[in-house]
Design an enzyme around this catalytic site. Structure first.
Site, mmCIF file in Angstrom:
data_model
loop_
_atom_site.group_PDB
_atom_site.id
_atom_site.type_symbol
_atom_site.label_atom_id
_atom_site.label_comp_id
_atom_site.label_asym_id
_atom_site.label_seq_id
_atom_site.Cartn_x
_atom_site.Cartn_y
_atom_site.Cartn_z
ATOM 1 N N LYS A 87 47.444 72.140 90.304
ATOM 2 C CA LYS A 87 46.477 72.908 89.516
ATOM 3 C C LYS A 87 46.734 74.398 89.762
ATOM 4 O O LYS A 87 46.764 74.847 90.910
ATOM 5 C CB LYS A 87 45.062 72.501 89.950
ATOM 6 C CG LYS A 87 43.999 72.746 88.918
ATOM 7 C CD LYS A 87 42.705 72.090 89.397
ATOM 8 C CE LYS A 87 41.555 72.361 88.475
ATOM 9 N NZ LYS A 87 40.283 71.885 89.047
HETATM 10 O O1 G3P Z 1 37.055 71.752 88.620
HETATM 11 C C1 G3P Z 1 36.594 72.874 87.957
HETATM 12 C C2 G3P Z 1 35.222 72.775 87.383
HETATM 13 O O2 G3P Z 1 34.916 71.500 86.994
HETATM 14 C C3 G3P Z 1 34.126 73.560 88.038
HETATM 15 O O3 G3P Z 1 32.838 73.155 87.680
HETATM 16 O O4 G3P Z 1 30.374 73.169 87.896
HETATM 17 O O5 G3P Z 1 31.767 74.673 89.359
HETATM 18 O O6 G3P Z 1 31.504 75.145 86.932
HETATM 19 P P1 G3P Z 1 31.548 74.094 87.984
#
Ligand code: G3P
Length: 216
Positions: A87
Site C-alpha cells: 500500500k
Molecule cells: O484504510 C484506510 C481507511 O479505510 C481509513 O478509514 O475511518 O480512518 O477514515 P477511516
C-alpha cells in the site's frame, strides 16, 4: 463486489473470516498502531499472521515517504507472502514507486485517494487497487459515493484494469451505496459488515417463527 476487512485486529479478522464472505484485508499505520504493533520485526510478523488467517489479498502500507525507502520497504513486505499487496500513498514519490513495483511484479494499492485525477494517475502507474476514502470525503462535506461512481465510469471508458477499493467505510449504507456506484471491493470495519445483517423486521419475524414453531 468483494469484501475486505479494514483492521489489524486479529480477532476481528478471524470473526469476519468465519462468516465465509471475506476476500481480503486492508491495514494502515493508524490501524497497526491501534493494535500496539511496534518495530519492524513485529510488523512483518503481524502481516504474516494475517496472511495465515485469510486466503486473500492483504494490504500492507509502507511507512516511508521517499522513493528509494518505499522500494526497500515494499520489497520486504512483498516477500512476506504471495498475497501481500504493497500500500503506497498518493504522492509524487508514491506514483514513481507504484510504477517501479508494477514493472517488478509487485502489486500495489494506492491509498489516500480523494479525487478522480489521483485515481487516473494511480491506474496509469499500474496500481492493482485504488482506495478512495469515502467517509473522510463525506466528513469534509463532499460526496464520497459520487467519487466512486466517477472513477468507475472513467475506468470503464478508458479500460483501466485497476480495481476500485472503497475505503473509509463508516456504516452498512456506505457498503450498499459503494456496490451501487461500481466499487469492485469494499473494505470495512467489522461493525459495518455486521450492520448488513440487521433489520428490525427480521428480528420481529424470527421471534414470531420461533413462537409459532412451538405450536407445531
Ligand atoms: O484504510 C484506510 C481507511 O479505510 C481509513 O478509514 O475511518 O480512518 O477514515 P477511516
Amino acid at each position: 463486489m468483494k469484501f475486505f476487512i479494514d483492521t489489524a485486529n486479529l480477532a476481528h479478522i478471524r470473526e469476519a473470516n468465519e462468516l465465509g464472505i471475506l476476500d481480503g484485508v486492508t491495514t494502515n499505520p493508524s490501524l497497526m498502531a491501534k493494535e500496539g504493533i511496534k518495530g519492524e520485526e513485529n510488523i512483518l510478523k503481524h502481516y504474516a499472521d494475517i496472511c495465515d488467517i485469510v486466503d486473500g489479498d492483504v494490504s500492507a502500507e509502507v511507512l516511508s515517504t521517499d522513493f528509494s525507502s518505499m522500494i526497500e520497504e515494499g520489497k520486504k513486505l512483498a516477500a512476506i507472502h504471495k498475497n501481500i499487496v504493497v500500500k503506497v500513498p498518493m504522492t509524487k514519490d508514491g506514483i514513481k514507486a507504484i510504477k517501479w513495483f508494477t514493472d517488478n511484479g509487485i502489486r500495489t494499492n494506492c491509498t489516500l485517494i480523494f479525487s478522480a485525477g489521483q485515481a487516473i494517475l494511480a491506474a496509469k502507474a499500474g496500481a492493482a487497487y485504488v482506495s478512495p476514502f469515502i467517509g473522510r470525503i463525506d466528513d469534509s462535506s463532499w460526496d464520497g459515493i459520487q467519487l466512486i461512481e466517477q472513477i468507475s465510469n472513467i475506468y470503464a471508458i478508458q479500460g483501466y484494469k485497476t480495481e476500485i477499493l472503497a475505503a473509509s467505510i463508516r456504516n452498512a449504507l456506505h457498503i450498499v451505496r459503494s456496490a451501487e456506484a461500481g466499487a469492485d471491493i469494499c473494505t470495512c470495519p467489522l461493525d459495518s459488515i455486521l450492520g448488513l445483517l440487521k433489520h428490525p423486521l427480521t428480528d420481529i419475524g424470527l421471534a414470531k417463527f420461533i413462537e409459532d414453531a412451538k405450536k407445531m
